[in-house]
Design a protein around this motif. Sequence first.
Motif, PDB file in Angstrom:
ATOM      1  N   ALA A 319       0.757  -1.134  -0.153  1.00 48.06           N
ATOM      2  CA  ALA A 319      -0.137  -0.136  -0.230  1.00 48.06           C
ATOM      3  C   ALA A 319       0.912   1.301   0.083  1.00 48.06           C
ATOM      4  N   LEU A 320       1.801   1.381   0.884  1.00 47.17           N
ATOM      5  CA  LEU A 320       2.966   2.400   0.634  1.00 47.17           C
ATOM      6  C   LEU A 320       3.559   2.596  -0.516  1.00 47.17           C
ATOM      7  N   ARG A 321       3.969   1.413  -1.112  1.00 49.47           N
ATOM      8  CA  ARG A 321       4.547   1.599  -2.524  1.00 49.47           C
ATOM      9  C   ARG A 321       3.662   2.394  -3.421  1.00 49.47           C
ATOM     10  N   ARG A 322       2.221   2.151  -3.307  1.00 46.89           N
ATOM     11  CA  ARG A 322       1.432   2.659  -4.345  1.00 46.89           C
ATOM     12  C   ARG A 322       1.514   4.211  -4.103  1.00 46.89           C
ATOM     13  N   LEU A 323       1.627   4.650  -2.976  1.00 47.08           N
ATOM     14  CA  LEU A 323       1.606   6.049  -2.688  1.00 47.08           C
ATOM     15  C   LEU A 323       2.833   6.819  -3.246  1.00 47.08           C
ATOM     16  N   TYR A 324       4.023   6.094  -2.864  1.00 51.48           N
ATOM     17  CA  TYR A 324       5.391   6.495  -3.729  1.00 51.48           C
ATOM     18  C   TYR A 324       5.389   6.414  -4.838  1.00 51.48           C
ATOM     19  N   THR A 325       4.620   5.445  -5.576  1.00 53.82           N
ATOM     20  CA  THR A 325       4.575   5.397  -7.107  1.00 53.82           C
ATOM     21  C   THR A 325       3.907   6.603  -7.712  1.00 53.82           C
ATOM     22  N   ALA A 326       2.780   6.997  -7.178  1.00 46.56           N
ATOM     23  CA  ALA A 326       2.209   8.259  -7.546  1.00 46.56           C
ATOM     24  C   ALA A 326       3.087   9.360  -7.535  1.00 46.56           C
ATOM     25  N   LEU A 327       3.919   9.469  -6.408  1.00 49.36           N
ATOM     26  CA  LEU A 327       4.951  10.581  -6.175  1.00 49.36           C
ATOM     27  C   LEU A 327       5.752  10.491  -7.051  1.00 49.36           C
ATOM     28  N   ASP A 328       6.520   9.335  -7.521  1.00 52.43           N
ATOM     29  CA  ASP A 328       7.474   9.081  -8.290  1.00 52.43           C
ATOM     30  C   ASP A 328       7.015   9.593  -9.866  1.00 52.43           C
ATOM     31  N   VAL A 361      -5.560   8.377   6.177  1.00 53.53           N
ATOM     32  CA  VAL A 361      -4.612   7.792   5.163  1.00 53.53           C
ATOM     33  C   VAL A 361      -5.682   7.579   4.036  1.00 53.53           C
ATOM     34  N   ALA A 362      -6.975   7.184   4.082  1.00 56.02           N
ATOM     35  CA  ALA A 362      -7.868   6.940   3.013  1.00 56.02           C
ATOM     36  C   ALA A 362      -7.856   8.214   2.053  1.00 56.02           C
ATOM     37  N   VAL A 363      -7.622   9.567   2.723  1.00 55.25           N
ATOM     38  CA  VAL A 363      -7.565  10.726   1.770  1.00 55.25           C
ATOM     39  C   VAL A 363      -6.244  10.818   0.928  1.00 55.25           C
ATOM     40  N   LEU A 364      -5.038  10.249   1.584  1.00 52.40           N
ATOM     41  CA  LEU A 364      -3.854  10.188   0.829  1.00 52.40           C
ATOM     42  C   LEU A 364      -4.135   9.149  -0.182  1.00 52.40           C
ATOM     43  N   PHE A 365      -4.746   8.224  -0.223  1.00 54.88           N
ATOM     44  CA  PHE A 365      -4.818   7.296  -1.506  1.00 54.88           C
ATOM     45  C   PHE A 365      -5.730   7.923  -2.410  1.00 54.88           C
ATOM     46  N   PRO A 377       1.534  18.575 -10.401  1.00 54.90           N
ATOM     47  CA  PRO A 377       2.642  18.672  -9.341  1.00 54.90           C
ATOM     48  C   PRO A 377       1.924  19.287  -8.213  1.00 54.90           C
ATOM     49  N   ARG A 378       1.128  20.141  -8.287  1.00 47.36           N
ATOM     50  CA  ARG A 378       0.670  20.774  -7.077  1.00 47.36           C
ATOM     51  C   ARG A 378      -0.145  19.709  -6.000  1.00 47.36           C
ATOM     52  N   VAL A 379      -1.126  18.865  -6.712  1.00 50.90           N
ATOM     53  CA  VAL A 379      -1.641  17.882  -6.002  1.00 50.90           C
ATOM     54  C   VAL A 379      -0.630  16.806  -5.509  1.00 50.90           C
ATOM     55  N   ALA A 380       0.416  16.598  -6.121  1.00 52.84           N
ATOM     56  CA  ALA A 380       1.374  15.690  -5.553  1.00 52.84           C
ATOM     57  C   ALA A 380       1.997  16.322  -4.541  1.00 52.84           C
ATOM     58  N   GLY A 381       2.259  17.583  -4.436  1.00 52.60           N
ATOM     59  CA  GLY A 381       2.808  18.429  -3.291  1.00 52.60           C
ATOM     60  C   GLY A 381       2.012  18.184  -2.132  1.00 52.60           C
ATOM     61  N   LEU A 382       0.554  18.439  -2.406  1.00 52.86           N
ATOM     62  CA  LEU A 382      -0.309  18.227  -1.405  1.00 52.86           C
ATOM     63  C   LEU A 382      -0.382  16.786  -0.560  1.00 52.86           C
ATOM     64  N   LEU A 383      -0.256  15.634  -1.310  1.00 60.27           N
ATOM     65  CA  LEU A 383      -0.179  14.521  -0.811  1.00 60.27           C
ATOM     66  C   LEU A 383       1.278  14.322  -0.024  1.00 60.27           C
ATOM     67  N   LYS A 384       2.106  14.929  -0.564  1.00 60.97           N
ATOM     68  CA  LYS A 384       3.321  14.894   0.257  1.00 60.97           C
ATOM     69  C   LYS A 384       3.341  15.496   1.718  1.00 60.97           C
ATOM     70  N   ALA A 385       2.714  16.704   1.493  1.00 63.21           N
ATOM     71  CA  ALA A 385       2.659  17.598   2.597  1.00 63.21           C
ATOM     72  C   ALA A 385       1.628  17.126   3.888  1.00 63.21           C
ATOM     73  N   ALA A 388       3.307  14.206   5.623  1.00 59.22           N
ATOM     74  CA  ALA A 388       4.401  14.549   6.518  1.00 59.22           C
ATOM     75  C   ALA A 388       3.518  14.948   7.936  1.00 59.22           C
ATOM     76  N   CYS A 389       2.435  15.126   8.029  1.00 56.89           N
ATOM     77  CA  CYS A 389       1.453  15.273   9.113  1.00 56.89           C
ATOM     78  C   CYS A 389       1.744  14.062  10.005  1.00 56.89           C
ATOM     79  N   LEU A 390       1.725  12.791   9.260  1.00 56.03           N
ATOM     80  CA  LEU A 390       1.701  11.398   9.562  1.00 56.03           C
ATOM     81  C   LEU A 390       3.014  10.933   9.793  1.00 56.03           C
ATOM     82  N   GLY A 391       4.091  11.839   9.270  1.00 61.84           N
ATOM     83  CA  GLY A 391       5.407  11.287   9.581  1.00 61.84           C
ATOM     84  C   GLY A 391       5.557  10.193   8.207  1.00 61.84           C
ATOM     85  N   LEU A 392       5.089  10.296   7.190  1.00 62.05           N
ATOM     86  CA  LEU A 392       5.075   9.363   6.103  1.00 62.05           C
ATOM     87  C   LEU A 392       5.619  10.351   4.701  1.00 62.05           C
ATOM     88  N   LEU A 393       6.010   9.606   3.658  1.00 60.65           N
ATOM     89  CA  LEU A 393       6.173  10.064   2.311  1.00 60.65           C
ATOM     90  C   LEU A 393       7.151  11.237   2.116  1.00 60.65           C
TER      91      LEU A 393
END
Length: 458
Positions: A319-328, A361-365, A377-385, A388-393
Amino acid sequence: MSLRIHNTLSRTLEDFAPLEPGHVRMYVCGITVYDLCHVGHARANVAFDVVQRWLRASGWRVTFVRNITDIDDKIIRRAVENGETVRQLTDRMIAEMHRDFDALGIERPQHEPRATDYVPQMLDLVRLLEGRQLAYRTGGGDVNYAVRRFPGYGKLSGKSLDELHAGERVAVLEGKEDPLDFVLWKAAKPGEPADAQWDSDYGRGRPGWHIECSAMARALLGQPFDIHGGGADLMFPHHENEIAQSEGAHDTPLARFWMHNGFVNIDNEKMSKSLGNFFTIREVLQKFDAETLRFFIVRAHYRSPLNYSDVHLDDARGALRRLYTALDAVPADDVVIDWSESYAARFKAAMDNDFATPEAVAVLFDLAGEVNRGRSPRVAGLLKALGACLGLLQHEPRAFLRSGAVLDEATIESLIARRAQAKQARDFAEADRIRAELLAQGIVLKDSPAGTTWESQS
């Protein structure tokens, strides 16, 4: 919507506002440092790391205290067994704890007091309790707290005195007036090391476990403070005893909100060192990366039981890899979160509802899906930001996706180049053979018009 927290003391969700406007004071019971930390420790400390992160994201200044118990029966026993001093053992175990917690992205608190640095404050509290007739000396040199003389005892655990039983650290000793009474000051025993003893009005000895947190919390945060946290196993007797000591001495609440995280279970039984059914953080990190373990913890609500298994960690890693794949796929802009934006507002509503991380976390997905569709890129930035509130990504996506690879990067790139040459020569059998060879080593190739990239499955 304002932040609401489930208060163990009232057993209800309550609107939260700090006692001092703009400043949250929080105390969390830390580790008894005689061995490596296990996954239960990871669960508690990740949970309260998320709490303090969200308090800061909500605009509050946070003074966070997480203590270290560095004097205890188990510590003394282990030091003697190892042929080392108490201080040598505890210094070593504190360093190991920091190594594990740093790996998990658990931020260091502003204050990390060691119990042994606050013995004078503990003795002051014992003397105050004795003066108020809430403590008594025994013939053996101990000083005990008289539980039945404190009228509010049991209000945190919600049980009457007759229902309560002495906890695992409240052994019924000769000289107690009541089995529920607990020790405030323990007389030194023959053979105990000198560095486990302090001089006092009561003779040589050391503090009991419960008095440590009462003294350290008051010294660093004052009384009352806003939030007191810890594992559900600490509710009784430890936190109940803290309340009795602190409120009995000062006639004011110790903390307004009491928060307790749920257990980590293995085969429906609590993971703990005393039961012997535990995995150390170090053992888990030999098989899984640290962010996967953190994600596994964060995607469950902090108050719910957490069932540990390799299957669940494998699922968390995928599941975490799916989030990072979007950011990649889409470079993330640096964004300042606009909490009125729809995704951010949903995330905030979840976190403001007693730190409901599963919904957050559901919102992140959902955001990751939006990144994959719109390539913004703005939406990707929001995902990353928001992550960070959860210490992830916060890792570089490509590096995360390639972490754990068995083969070194140069070898992988060489094989990809050979495969490209085979495809150009229309030797598709050789190209397929190289793909299969890499897949057998846990390397997944991804072809696109821009070329071939790779990820690690492990």
